[in-house]
Design a protein around this motif. Sequence first.
Motif, PDB file in Angstrom:
ATOM      1  N   TRP A  58       3.565   7.920  -5.142  1.00 33.27           N
ATOM      2  CA  TRP A  58       2.909   7.363  -6.319  1.00 33.27           C
ATOM      3  C   TRP A  58       3.017   8.330  -7.483  1.00 33.27           C
ATOM      4  O   TRP A  58       3.298   9.509  -7.311  1.00 33.27           O
ATOM      5  N   HIS A  59       2.779   7.793  -8.650  1.00 32.70           N
ATOM      6  CA  HIS A  59       2.652   8.589  -9.867  1.00 32.70           C
ATOM      7  C   HIS A  59       1.198   8.442 -10.287  1.00 32.70           C
ATOM      8  O   HIS A  59       0.746   7.316 -10.547  1.00 32.70           O
ATOM      9  N   PRO A  60       0.435   9.538 -10.320  1.00 29.79           N
ATOM     10  CA  PRO A  60      -1.014   9.407 -10.539  1.00 29.79           C
ATOM     11  C   PRO A  60      -1.398   8.500 -11.709  1.00 29.79           C
ATOM     12  O   PRO A  60      -2.186   7.570 -11.541  1.00 29.79           O
ATOM     13  N   ARG A  61      -0.849   8.706 -12.858  1.00 30.98           N
ATOM     14  CA  ARG A  61      -1.251   7.907 -14.017  1.00 30.98           C
ATOM     15  C   ARG A  61      -0.668   6.496 -13.963  1.00 30.98           C
ATOM     16  O   ARG A  61      -1.380   5.508 -14.123  1.00 30.98           O
ATOM     17  N   LEU A  62       0.629   6.383 -13.724  1.00 30.46           N
ATOM     18  CA  LEU A  62       1.275   5.063 -13.746  1.00 30.46           C
ATOM     19  C   LEU A  62       0.781   4.158 -12.620  1.00 30.46           C
ATOM     20  O   LEU A  62       0.565   2.962 -12.834  1.00 30.46           O
ATOM     21  N   THR A  63       0.614   4.713 -11.436  1.00 28.77           N
ATOM     22  CA  THR A  63       0.141   3.894 -10.324  1.00 28.77           C
ATOM     23  C   THR A  63      -1.283   3.423 -10.569  1.00 28.77           C
ATOM     24  O   THR A  63      -1.593   2.238 -10.401  1.00 28.77           O
ATOM     25  N   GLN A  65      -2.775   3.055 -13.429  1.00 25.18           N
ATOM     26  CA  GLN A  65      -2.746   2.063 -14.510  1.00 25.18           C
ATOM     27  C   GLN A  65      -2.267   0.708 -14.009  1.00 25.18           C
ATOM     28  O   GLN A  65      -2.791  -0.333 -14.417  1.00 25.18           O
ATOM     29  N   SER A  66      -1.264   0.704 -13.131  1.00 28.10           N
ATOM     30  CA  SER A  66      -0.755  -0.575 -12.623  1.00 28.10           C
ATOM     31  C   SER A  66      -1.814  -1.289 -11.786  1.00 28.10           C
ATOM     32  O   SER A  66      -1.968  -2.512 -11.890  1.00 28.10           O
ATOM     33  N   LEU A  67      -2.557  -0.553 -10.977  1.00 27.24           N
ATOM     34  CA  LEU A  67      -3.620  -1.165 -10.174  1.00 27.24           C
ATOM     35  C   LEU A  67      -4.693  -1.766 -11.070  1.00 27.24           C
ATOM     36  O   LEU A  67      -5.147  -2.898 -10.852  1.00 27.24           O
ATOM     37  N   GLN A  68      -5.092  -1.021 -12.094  1.00 22.79           N
ATOM     38  CA  GLN A  68      -6.139  -1.508 -12.985  1.00 22.79           C
ATOM     39  C   GLN A  68      -5.670  -2.717 -13.797  1.00 22.79           C
ATOM     40  O   GLN A  68      -6.413  -3.667 -13.996  1.00 22.79           O
ATOM     41  N   ARG A  69      -4.410  -2.687 -14.240  1.00 21.61           N
ATOM     42  CA  ARG A  69      -3.868  -3.814 -15.003  1.00 21.61           C
ATOM     43  C   ARG A  69      -3.853  -5.091 -14.152  1.00 21.61           C
ATOM     44  O   ARG A  69      -4.240  -6.172 -14.612  1.00 21.61           O
ATOM     45  N   ILE A  70      -3.449  -4.968 -12.897  1.00 23.71           N
ATOM     46  CA  ILE A  70      -3.409  -6.126 -12.005  1.00 23.71           C
ATOM     47  C   ILE A  70      -4.823  -6.652 -11.761  1.00 23.71           C
ATOM     48  O   ILE A  70      -5.061  -7.867 -11.807  1.00 23.71           O
ATOM     49  N   PHE A 112     -10.635 -17.432  -3.786  1.00 21.37           N
ATOM     50  CA  PHE A 112      -9.402 -17.463  -2.994  1.00 21.37           C
ATOM     51  C   PHE A 112      -8.173 -17.309  -3.888  1.00 21.37           C
ATOM     52  O   PHE A 112      -7.250 -16.553  -3.577  1.00 21.37           O
ATOM     53  N   GLN A 113      -8.141 -18.041  -4.986  1.00 23.45           N
ATOM     54  CA  GLN A 113      -6.991 -17.966  -5.891  1.00 23.45           C
ATOM     55  C   GLN A 113      -6.825 -16.559  -6.460  1.00 23.45           C
ATOM     56  O   GLN A 113      -5.705 -16.036  -6.524  1.00 23.45           O
ATOM     57  N   ALA A 114      -7.915 -15.955  -6.880  1.00 25.47           N
ATOM     58  CA  ALA A 114      -7.831 -14.611  -7.463  1.00 25.47           C
ATOM     59  C   ALA A 114      -7.358 -13.595  -6.425  1.00 25.47           C
ATOM     60  O   ALA A 114      -6.529 -12.733  -6.737  1.00 25.47           O
ATOM     61  N   ALA A 115      -7.846 -13.688  -5.192  1.00 22.66           N
ATOM     62  CA  ALA A 115      -7.411 -12.754  -4.148  1.00 22.66           C
ATOM     63  C   ALA A 115      -5.931 -12.943  -3.823  1.00 22.66           C
ATOM     64  O   ALA A 115      -5.187 -11.964  -3.638  1.00 22.66           O
ATOM     65  N   ASP A 116      -5.484 -14.185  -3.770  1.00 20.91           N
ATOM     66  CA  ASP A 116      -4.068 -14.478  -3.512  1.00 20.91           C
ATOM     67  C   ASP A 116      -3.197 -13.908  -4.630  1.00 20.91           C
ATOM     68  O   ASP A 116      -2.164 -13.264  -4.387  1.00 20.91           O
ATOM     69  N   TYR A 117      -3.617 -14.131  -5.849  1.00 24.19           N
ATOM     70  CA  TYR A 117      -2.920 -13.594  -7.025  1.00 24.19           C
ATOM     71  C   TYR A 117      -2.859 -12.063  -6.976  1.00 24.19           C
ATOM     72  O   TYR A 117      -1.804 -11.461  -7.214  1.00 24.19           O
ATOM     73  N   LEU A 118      -3.979 -11.449  -6.671  1.00 28.12           N
ATOM     74  CA  LEU A 118      -4.016  -9.985  -6.576  1.00 28.12           C
ATOM     75  C   LEU A 118      -2.958  -9.477  -5.607  1.00 28.12           C
ATOM     76  O   LEU A 118      -2.201  -8.558  -5.928  1.00 28.12           O
ATOM     77  N   MET A 119      -2.899 -10.071  -4.424  1.00 28.90           N
ATOM     78  CA  MET A 119      -1.969  -9.567  -3.419  1.00 28.90           C
ATOM     79  C   MET A 119      -0.520  -9.821  -3.797  1.00 28.90           C
ATOM     80  O   MET A 119       0.336  -8.969  -3.558  1.00 28.90           O
ATOM     81  N   ASP A 120      -0.225 -10.970  -4.389  1.00 30.08           N
ATOM     82  CA  ASP A 120       1.155 -11.210  -4.825  1.00 30.08           C
ATOM     83  C   ASP A 120       1.568 -10.186  -5.876  1.00 30.08           C
ATOM     84  O   ASP A 120       2.692  -9.671  -5.846  1.00 30.08           O
ATOM     85  N   ARG A 121       0.691  -9.888  -6.798  1.00 28.79           N
ATOM     86  CA  ARG A 121       1.000  -8.899  -7.838  1.00 28.79           C
ATOM     87  C   ARG A 121       1.075  -7.483  -7.258  1.00 28.79           C
ATOM     88  O   ARG A 121       1.988  -6.716  -7.597  1.00 28.79           O
ATOM     89  N   LEU A 122       0.133  -7.120  -6.405  1.00 24.52           N
ATOM     90  CA  LEU A 122       0.138  -5.776  -5.828  1.00 24.52           C
ATOM     91  C   LEU A 122       1.397  -5.538  -5.012  1.00 24.52           C
ATOM     92  O   LEU A 122       2.014  -4.468  -5.103  1.00 24.52           O
ATOM     93  N   LYS A 123       1.798  -6.513  -4.225  1.00 25.66           N
ATOM     94  CA  LYS A 123       2.974  -6.375  -3.358  1.00 25.66           C
ATOM     95  C   LYS A 123       4.246  -6.112  -4.163  1.00 25.66           C
ATOM     96  O   LYS A 123       5.097  -5.330  -3.753  1.00 25.66           O
ATOM     97  N   SER A 124       4.367  -6.742  -5.320  1.00 21.74           N
ATOM     98  CA  SER A 124       5.610  -6.656  -6.086  1.00 21.74           C
ATOM     99  C   SER A 124       5.547  -5.735  -7.299  1.00 21.74           C
ATOM    100  O   SER A 124       6.581  -5.234  -7.735  1.00 21.74           O
ATOM    101  N   GLU A 125       4.360  -5.517  -7.868  1.00 20.25           N
ATOM    102  CA  GLU A 125       4.307  -4.834  -9.160  1.00 20.25           C
ATOM    103  C   GLU A 125       3.529  -3.523  -9.182  1.00 20.25           C
ATOM    104  O   GLU A 125       3.641  -2.781 -10.161  1.00 20.25           O
ATOM    105  N   ALA A 126       2.738  -3.242  -8.166  1.00 20.31           N
ATOM    106  CA  ALA A 126       2.031  -1.958  -8.160  1.00 20.31           C
ATOM    107  C   ALA A 126       3.072  -0.840  -8.070  1.00 20.31           C
ATOM    108  O   ALA A 126       4.070  -0.959  -7.352  1.00 20.31           O
ATOM    109  N   VAL A 127       2.858   0.232  -8.811  1.00 17.81           N
ATOM    110  CA  VAL A 127       3.842   1.312  -8.900  1.00 17.81           C
ATOM    111  C   VAL A 127       3.711   2.234  -7.685  1.00 17.81           C
ATOM    112  O   VAL A 127       2.881   3.154  -7.659  1.00 17.81           O
ATOM    113  N   PHE A 128       4.516   1.925  -6.668  1.00 17.66           N
ATOM    114  CA  PHE A 128       4.621   2.743  -5.458  1.00 17.66           C
ATOM    115  C   PHE A 128       6.077   2.784  -5.037  1.00 17.66           C
ATOM    116  O   PHE A 128       6.833   1.850  -5.304  1.00 17.66           O
TER     117      PHE A 128
END
Length: 156
Positions: A58-63, A65-70, A112-128
């Motif tokens: 991970w990158h401390p700042r970018l990762t 920020q990506s989690l918070q943005r999602i 349910f929708q928000a949790a599903d959305y969170l996981m789809d975004r985290l899986k593909s867009e979180a900076v790891f």
Amino acid sequence: MAAVSRLEHRFLDAGDELNDFTQTCAARGVDGAIVAFTGLARDRAKDGARVDELRLDWHPRLTEQSLQRIAQDALDRFPVTAVYVVHRCGCMAPGDTIVFAAAASPHRREAFQAADYLMDRLKSEAVFWKHESGPDGGRWIEPTEQDGAALARWSD
């Protein structure tokens, strides 16, 4: 509460996270539903090879920020009252919790929708940068076509 995210460097106890989130939401008295997702490190790669360790660089700042943005995007997109994301980084063994994501709302469908959305975004867009290793060596993990298709469901 609102949108909260945290990058965790040590053991992540999903039960403790759910308990804390539930108590916080219950104290507000407006939520009738909490939906939570817990992701675990698997002991097998997609090709069936044994995995002994998963490492998330991970990158401390970018990762962070990506989690918070999602998390904030989920709060903004759905009629939910709270969103909570905790994501591990570093080295994990099979069975360890990688991610805990939860959403609270007055009614279940939105949570349910928000949790599903969170996981789809985290899986593909979180900076790891994800790397798994086992007796056959190591390999970097990239999002799959299925991950991309899941994410595309949320395109406006």
